[in-house]
Design an enzyme around this catalytic site. Sequence first.
Site, PDB file in Angstrom:
ATOM      1  N   LYS A  47      10.340  -6.391   3.013  1.00  0.00           N
ATOM      2  CA  LYS A  47       9.729  -6.316   1.674  1.00  0.00           C
ATOM      3  C   LYS A  47      10.602  -5.564   0.667  1.00  0.00           C
ATOM      4  O   LYS A  47      10.612  -5.897  -0.509  1.00  0.00           O
ATOM      5  CB  LYS A  47       8.373  -5.629   1.753  1.00  0.00           C
ATOM      6  N   ASP A 106       0.205  -7.351  -2.271  1.00  0.00           N
ATOM      7  CA  ASP A 106      -0.432  -6.394  -1.351  1.00  0.00           C
ATOM      8  C   ASP A 106      -1.386  -5.434  -2.063  1.00  0.00           C
ATOM      9  O   ASP A 106      -2.489  -5.181  -1.593  1.00  0.00           O
ATOM     10  CB  ASP A 106       0.639  -5.534  -0.660  1.00  0.00           C
TER      11      ASP A 106
END
Length: 280
Positions: A47, A106
Amino acid sequence: MHNAAFAALGLDWCYLAFEVAPEHLRTAIEGAQAMNFAGLNLTVPHKILALDLVDALDESARTWGAVNTIRFEGQGADGQWRRLSEFAADGADAPVARRTQGFNTDADGISRSLREDLDLGLRGKRVLLLGAGGAGRAIALKLASEQVAELFLVNRTQSKADEVAVEIRLRFPALPVTVGYPPDAVDLLINATSLGLKPADALPLDLDRFPLPRARAVYDTIYRPATTPLLAAAQAAGCRTANGLGMLLHQGAAAFEIWTGRSAPLAVMRQALEQSIYAR
Ligand code: NAP
């Protein structure tokens, strides 16, 4: 959940998992682009690496400092960037250029899940957050951006909680942040540590320093097992509880919408997740 959603919407698409070593991430992204993928999800440790590998960063990825969703885009003759899937399959309207755009879904996942699963809006709430890893940091920043009233951070390695507190004070100077347990009640306790993933794990907090009846609601970002030892103890203490399935669902639903431009069929996706994770 994505394959169930594609089927529900009659899309001839497919979601697959690939294991990619960090040193091959750039090649993997280029390969997916060359094969006309619509997009990608990335998980740990990709990420943060992906921040430097995409051509454009959406505001969400810039804000949270991580990319969990990539969309492959093409530039039309009019100069506009569009989803690759919006170009004609027969090449009649081929893109003049291609790029990758990075997003982060997220952080929004947890606030949507808290609203839906605990009927809890974050604004004005006092929150104790356990954990200062990747998820803990993103959740802390999200809580701050949603204007919680006060934030308490606890982490095994205190220096990491200190670093998150410094970042929050810089970006959200009006928010009181304390590293350590609150002396009194909170509206919400969130576990963002990995304690609870294994049956033999200890509780992620020190009950002598923070007895659970002091938390009105307890959210565990872990979703497997469905009831972690923390959630069981919180239920016994009379707290409202929810696990992290809704967080997983909503980050996925947001990615689905980024790739397809269609509303995610949430009920279908939730059912697919529950079936796959809890076999029910
Ligand atoms: P991470 O970056 O590796 O962070 C792990 C965190 O757990 C750190 O705060 C770490 O403390 C703490 N920890 C690990 N072992 C511990 C132990 N034995 N005792 C006390 N603390 C311990 O992982 P992450 O990506 O942030 O993930 C953290 C949790 O969030 C995981 O349980 C994961 O399942 C969950 N999560 C859920 C979702 C969802 O969609 N529901 C999404 C992302 C993550 P130290 O800093 O001291 O090492």
